[in-house]
Design a protein around this motif. Structure first.
Motif, PDB file in Angstrom:
ATOM      1  N   ASP A 405       0.566  -0.834   0.131  1.00 45.72           N
ATOM      2  CA  ASP A 405      -0.053   0.156  -0.144  1.00 45.72           C
ATOM      3  C   ASP A 405       0.698   1.274  -0.237  1.00 45.72           C
ATOM      4  N   TRP A 419      -1.987  -2.748  11.996  1.00 48.90           N
ATOM      5  CA  TRP A 419      -3.007  -1.684  11.546  1.00 48.90           C
ATOM      6  C   TRP A 419      -3.685  -1.328  13.157  1.00 48.90           C
TER       7      TRP A 419
ATOM      8  N   VAL B 193      -0.518  -8.033  -3.621  1.00 41.70           N
ATOM      9  CA  VAL B 193      -0.554  -7.105  -5.482  1.00 41.70           C
ATOM     10  C   VAL B 193       0.559  -6.115  -5.473  1.00 41.70           C
ATOM     11  N   TYR B 238     -11.316  -3.179   3.933  1.00 43.73           N
ATOM     12  CA  TYR B 238     -11.483  -2.160   5.267  1.00 43.73           C
ATOM     13  C   TYR B 238     -13.172  -1.815   4.597  1.00 43.73           C
ATOM     14  N   SER B 248      -5.471  -3.725   4.848  1.00 40.30           N
ATOM     15  CA  SER B 248      -5.477  -3.836   3.082  1.00 40.30           C
ATOM     16  C   SER B 248      -6.028  -4.716   2.691  1.00 40.30           C
ATOM     17  N   SER B 249      -6.528  -4.604   1.162  1.00 43.21           N
ATOM     18  CA  SER B 249      -7.110  -4.842   0.261  1.00 43.21           C
ATOM     19  C   SER B 249      -6.232  -5.866  -0.731  1.00 43.21           C
ATOM     20  N   ILE B 250      -5.129  -5.426  -0.375  1.00 51.05           N
ATOM     21  CA  ILE B 250      -4.267  -5.672  -1.442  1.00 51.05           C
ATOM     22  C   ILE B 250      -2.719  -6.795  -0.746  1.00 51.05           C
ATOM     23  N   GLU B 251      -3.192  -7.405   0.001  1.00 54.84           N
ATOM     24  CA  GLU B 251      -2.254  -8.417   0.424  1.00 54.84           C
ATOM     25  C   GLU B 251      -3.349  -9.013   1.653  1.00 54.84           C
TER      26      GLU B 251
END
Lengths: 768, 768
Positions: A405, A419, B193, B238, B248-251
């Motif tokens: 990210d 987080w 990603v 999220y 995170s939406s990419i890991e």
């Protein structure tokens, strides 16, 4: 029951001669007797009493508790049993994790289960008594009552050394339980017997950190008589009929593995075990171990660690009572435990992408409890640990580059982002260091990372925040806390933008920094949740803890003051000093118990001022912006007198990786960084007769409190570098070259000192 | 329904010009049209039809079955659905594993579950038809009927390339299911990603190999429209209220992870995905990928792989019918698939100790099905892949050094020992190579490892074996099989000991090599279990499969002949050739079904000769030691005629990493290594009119079968290098420099040829 230890001059020549020829004849003050590692182990402090060198990767400490959040470090003073001794611990956090690679010496019937601390189930755990416990900087010792085995611990940066003194026994064991971890779950582990006295292995933990790998290598001073490995509670052993095909009895892998070294021991026989750890591989764990502990000299390792501690503790030369010195040096000890080193002797480390990287030009650190530590810990590091602070920032920038990210750490440890908590408080750490002469950081990259943190398209409604000027409570949790903390972080970015000549960014983030104004409800004089249509939250109860999730671990009474960067602007919102200080007075006024409903683990309460948690930490200092500096003095001295000390129960809240301790150190010295990233420190009444702070830039700042006493808490007058000082604040430039701050204290407020408006720090909103 | 493909001369200039300037004008025979990757996919062959280069680390192939042992490669011809396309597969093993990193293109409603092949549960799987399937060396193509998506696969050594041709769709997906693995359990996985068209990740599998890590990097030819990640079947996203704190939406990481790339596609739009794998890290997977597939030229990758195959296939210039050529070149293809490369482009590899090592001076290989492949595969490598064989042995020696038990591999893959099967058959591989001029091995180290394998204090009763002269059935499972195989392995050690001048060892292991005699029960003329008191097993039923665990995947009827190193001694035990050959005749006599009770997956049966499993593989050749060479000729030709071919169902048993195919190649050429480690090959009737074997030492051996026909299976006469040859065997020295072997075949046995005692290979027991 303090021993009458006074400040001693000790000839360290004996051990120095072995490790540092140059310093053979140097006389060094030994401050380590003032360190009381048990401080914070009773109650909410969540500290651990074990062995560690400053910022060391290994924190070798006994575990008495595996589950409760109230003993997140694994040790709770009120416990009477010990599970064993593990290599890693978190210092003062609210959430348990680590507790990796637990060893336990036992005798008699072998147990591979831990047992239960209420003794309802048998196991390898043992009862112990604090009277048989010795806790020092880099040394811990305890007698395990159930086995009559004395255990001693000491550590280097990446390795721990244990010395077990056994009774005479035909059946002595050293158990390694790879399934042990604090609160969380071991996903996988393995162990191998490398030779007759060496084992290696690892475990992988899914916990607060989602994916954490800990490798180890352990060497035993005496060859094993026998070894056994258990997997899923069964011994790993080839049995032609039961296992059918051969299996090795000296290696195993699985989620529940124990290794046992068996010995016949003589009375008082000592067996030592040294353990290197690594986040990368067992090969690196061996390298770390062999580099740092070359032989079996327990005392040498212990004394080397004490020497490292003295180097750090010597940054403060404190006078005062035994209790004051113990409190102060223990605070310094606690402040210098974390963030911890997180790279191997070959400089490689496991990155946020789980790949192995080399820290060629920086030292990699981990454990960033930034929501806590941006406040006082990192500002203290700017003065006393500038190089380490630069390395910490460089570590955070590597995290930024490695994060998918492209975010700076929020709350990260062991190359994982948790987080946890809110905001993007790597920003104030970076910006404060930038303005405090920290060297060795690529500031353009750091600035880029700060802007990214504030503008990530998905992160916690930062987009709505920019668009609306606040985080709306109908879209996002913790909306008030986020709005206020974003505004402050953005102030930091704005300041750095200005310094770097980024005019547009300066305007953008300055505007965002004023967002706090959008949630100030003048009718109630407090910060209030607002929805995305601009409507205040109805039926608003100012004492409702978290209030439907709009506040982070608090109420509006703590959060309203989260405007450290524009206190004058906040005062103006109240219509001036009088209204402002009246409201502040309400914070500190005593409350009914019902006002604390749901406030489980936050203690240190003075009204709605909750010193046990960070949002309150700067509130007492705000009087000094509004003509009532004497109230700041009275309060910080009261907090220090009542909520710190040299006892296990002395810490009123989680030490939070040193934030509580750093707060103590600053305020004890008579100043506090209310607004990291700014140039100012707010002055308050010193809590010790004198301190000399030997800063990492080589300069020394001497602080003298004339007429210091427990009751003389008010500043009567002040000189800085010989100049009469009427301002309630001083700037970084006033102290960075060292010098002398001379307070004169008295038992009644000098309301004339620091009381006029002109003596407050400069207002940000007036100068955008 | 063979296409009428004849041996074609093809100008490869077009693709050669791109990749190898030097060979621009060279004309090369293209043998790849003779390769039929579907051979062995129906029934027990357990082969896979996907894309691979010779000995390549990537085996990119469709998975139709995840569970059954009968489809251990993941593909069963009789299936009508495909789950997806995964990067790794085992070739012809009996136990399923691998099937790592599965991609599946879909369209319409997104499924992240696989679904069930009986279509009782929906999922991403799709029906397919063999008529829409193209299978070639390094190329596989299929139409996924449920989605109308054509999928094409090709590979380099460490990377796979997939080309998906989509229909027009608003909702096209490429699903990556990291929870997919053949039969076993994904312990952990993660995905990231990295940018708009790149993802990386890994999964860890607990399976046949106890601890296996597979990392990958995948690049997509078209940037993602959207991406989604699912963990435990929930999208990782999220949501302020549901997830509370940001995520995170990419890991993501966990045991059950899917990644989805979403696209809107035009009709016939092609999207390519290239995937590098590594056992070390995603960083290495990227390196492997970027080094091996630099752009998006699917045809180039495919043709480069075909060129690599032609280099290997050209080691055999075969004449014969289309079916014969297809059978032969497919066997060569199957023989040259494994062991597979197991090191990254930077030469690093994950070792048996899970640490990362560099293969500085050798190429690391994995997948050692040694109980199978010591018999014919490695002997074939000695002649045709000498350098690779040296590298394989060096890989096994690294395993030996890294193993905590200091054992050579038994059945190892992906840096794990499975302890599958019995014996220590790395030994014959090493010793055979030593005597077959293989270069580049530290033979002293190799010898030390062989001795260690035979004398490990815990391994499978080798201590009792040495003490008693046999493995007693009351102490150890599979006692007869172990006794016989140890004796043979020890013969190999004895031979090498002698050559290295280790006289004591020679005596010791020669004695052990004769241990087979201790289990020969002259009353029944078969090998029989004996207990530790020296008593024969009572109530012994010679046809009882495994007989209470005394035999490995067989009965005494197969195992009695496991004396390849001293056939003459065995003949003597029978009292001479007549009794011996009579007993052999009983082996091949037809049986009742009851004799096969429990023989689940072993096919290719001629009486008690079970060609579908390895213990039988040399039995037909034993007639040639006892004056009935014509029976060997008849039998090997019969086996080839009935149990090999060019159809999916042509392989009667597990190809076992090429052993079945290597058996075919040797016997088709007219000789077979009954006793690897010895100097001899037993001669039999060639199964093709002619072969030229271009050996890896640069020499060529020409084999001509005059009067070859299906019915002319008997040797009438033989010349080797122009010399009349009456011996039933030839030695390595007879062929190593190349030359010509000229058979004359006929349809009736020439019982005079090779029938006298003196023409048998030298007896070992007579020469100790």
């Amino acid at each position: 029951m303090h021993k009458n230890i006074i400040s001693r001059i000790i000839l360290f020549c004996l051990f120095l001669s072995a490790c540092d020829q140059k310093q053979t004849n140097e006389i060094i003050t030994d401050y380590t007797p003032y360190v009381k590692p048990l401080v914070g182990t009773l109650g909410e402090g969540n500290t651990y009493p074990g062995a560690q060198v400053p910022f060391g990767m290994v924190q070798l400490s006994p575990d008495t508790e595996r589950w409760n959040w109230g003993a997140a470090s694994g040790y709770e003073y009120s416990d009477s049993t010990i599970y064993g001794f593990s290599m890693t611990h978190l210092h003062g956090t609210g959430i348990p994790d680590l507790g990796d690679i637990l060893f336990m010496p036992t005798e008699g019937k072998l147990h591979i289960n831990s047992g239960k601390k209420d003794l309802s189930e048998p196991g390898y755990l043992s009862r112990f008594s604090h009277k048989n416990e010795i806790t020092e900087a880099n040394y811990y010792s305890v007698l395990l009552n159930d086995y009559n085995i004395k255990t001693e611990l000491t550590a280097t940066n990446r390795a721990g050394l244990m010395r077990f003194t056994f009774p005479k026994s035909d059946s002595a064991h050293i158990v390694l339980d790879l399934s042990h971890v604090l609160r969380h779950k071991v996903i996988w582990s393995n162990v191998r017997v490398e030779d007759g006295s060496t084992i290696t292995g690892m475990h992988q933990v899914k916990g607060w950190a989602k994916e954490r790998y800990v490798y180890f290598a352990a060497k035993f001073s005496r060859p094993f008589d026998e070894t056994r490995i258990f997997s899923n509670k069964k011994e790993e052993k080839y049995d032609s009929y039961k296992t059918y095909r051969f299996k090795s009895s000296i290696e195993a892998a699985g989620p529940d593995i124990q290794f046992v070294a068996d010995y016949k021991t003589e009375a008082s026989e000592q067996i030592l075990v040294k353990v290197g750890i690594s986040a990368i591989s067992t090969a690196n764990a061996i390298k770390n171990l062999d580099t740092e502990i070359v032989d079996w000299d327990f005392n040498q390792v212990k004394e080397n660690g004490k020497k490292l501690w003295n180097k750090e503790l010597a940054k403060f030369e404190v006078s005062g009572t035994q209790e004051q010195k113990e409190t102060f040096y223990t605070a310094a000890y606690h402040a210098f435990m974390s963030p911890t080193n997180y790279f191997d002797v070959d400089r490689s480390y496991r990155g946020f992408d789980q790949n192995i990287h080399k820290a060629e030009d920086f030292d990699n650190y981990t454990v960033f409890s930034l929501w806590d530590t941006y406040r006082a810990t990192h500002p203290l590091f700017c003065l006393t640990q500038a190089d380490r602070n630069a390395n910490m920032i460089n570590s955070m920038l590597e995290h930024y580059k490695q994060s998918p990210d492209k975010l700076l750490p929020i709350w990260s440890f062991w190359n994982n982002e948790t987080w946890c908590m809110i905001g993007y408080h790597a920003v104030p750490v970076i910006v404060d260091a930038y303005f405090k002469s920290v060297k060795g950081v690529n500031w353009e990259l750091a600035y880029e990372a700060c802007v990214r943190a504030a503008t990530h398209p998905q992160y916690d409604a930062t987009q709505e925040f920019e668009k609306l000027g606040y985080v709306p409570y109908d879209i996002e949790n913790e909306s008030v806390s986020k709005t206020l903390e974003y505004a402050y972080d953005d102030y930091c970015i704005a300041r750095m933008a200005k310094a770097l000549g980024k005019t547009e960014d300066y305007k953008r983030f300055s505007k965002r920094a004023m967002s706090y104004k959008n949630l100030f409800d003048p009718k109630i004089g407090l910060m209030r949740p607002k929805d995305s249509k601009g409507e205040w939250m109805p039926n608003f109860d100012t004492h409702f803890f978290k209030h439907m999730g709009a506040y982070t671990e608090g109420t509006t009474w703590q959060y309203t003051w989260t405007v450290p960067h524009d206190v004058q602007g906040l005062i103006n919102s109240y219509g001036g000093n009088e209204n402002f200080t009246n409201k502040l007075d309400s914070v500190f006024a005593s409350r009914n118990d019902k006002d604390y409903l749901g406030v489980d683990d936050i203690h240190g309460r003075i009204g709605e001022y909750w010193h046990g948690n960070e949002p309150s930490h700067h509130i007492s200092h705000l009087y000094s912006y509004a003509g009532q500096a004497w109230k700041t003095q009275e309060l910080t001295r009261k907090i220090i007198a009542t909520q710190y000390g040299n006892k296990p129960g002395s810490l009123c809240g989680n030490d939070d990786c040193g934030q509580m301790s750093a707060w103590y150190i600053f305020n004890s010295m008579g100043f506090y960084p209310v607004c990291p990233g700014s140039d100012e420190y707010i002055i308050t009444s010193p809590a010790v007769p004198s301190v000399r702070m030997n800063m990492s830039n080589g300069n020394s700042l001497e602080i003298i409190a004339q007429n210091y006493s427990e009751t003389n808490v008010y500043i009567q007058s002040l000189k800085i570098n010989g100049k009469e000082w009427d301002k309630t604040w001083l700037s970084y430039s006033d102290i960075k070259d060292g010098g002398k701050i001379e307070f004169v204290l008295g038992d009644t407020p000098n309301k004339n000192w620091g009381s006029s408006e002109k003596v407050s720090p400069p207002s940000f909103s007036d100068n955008i």
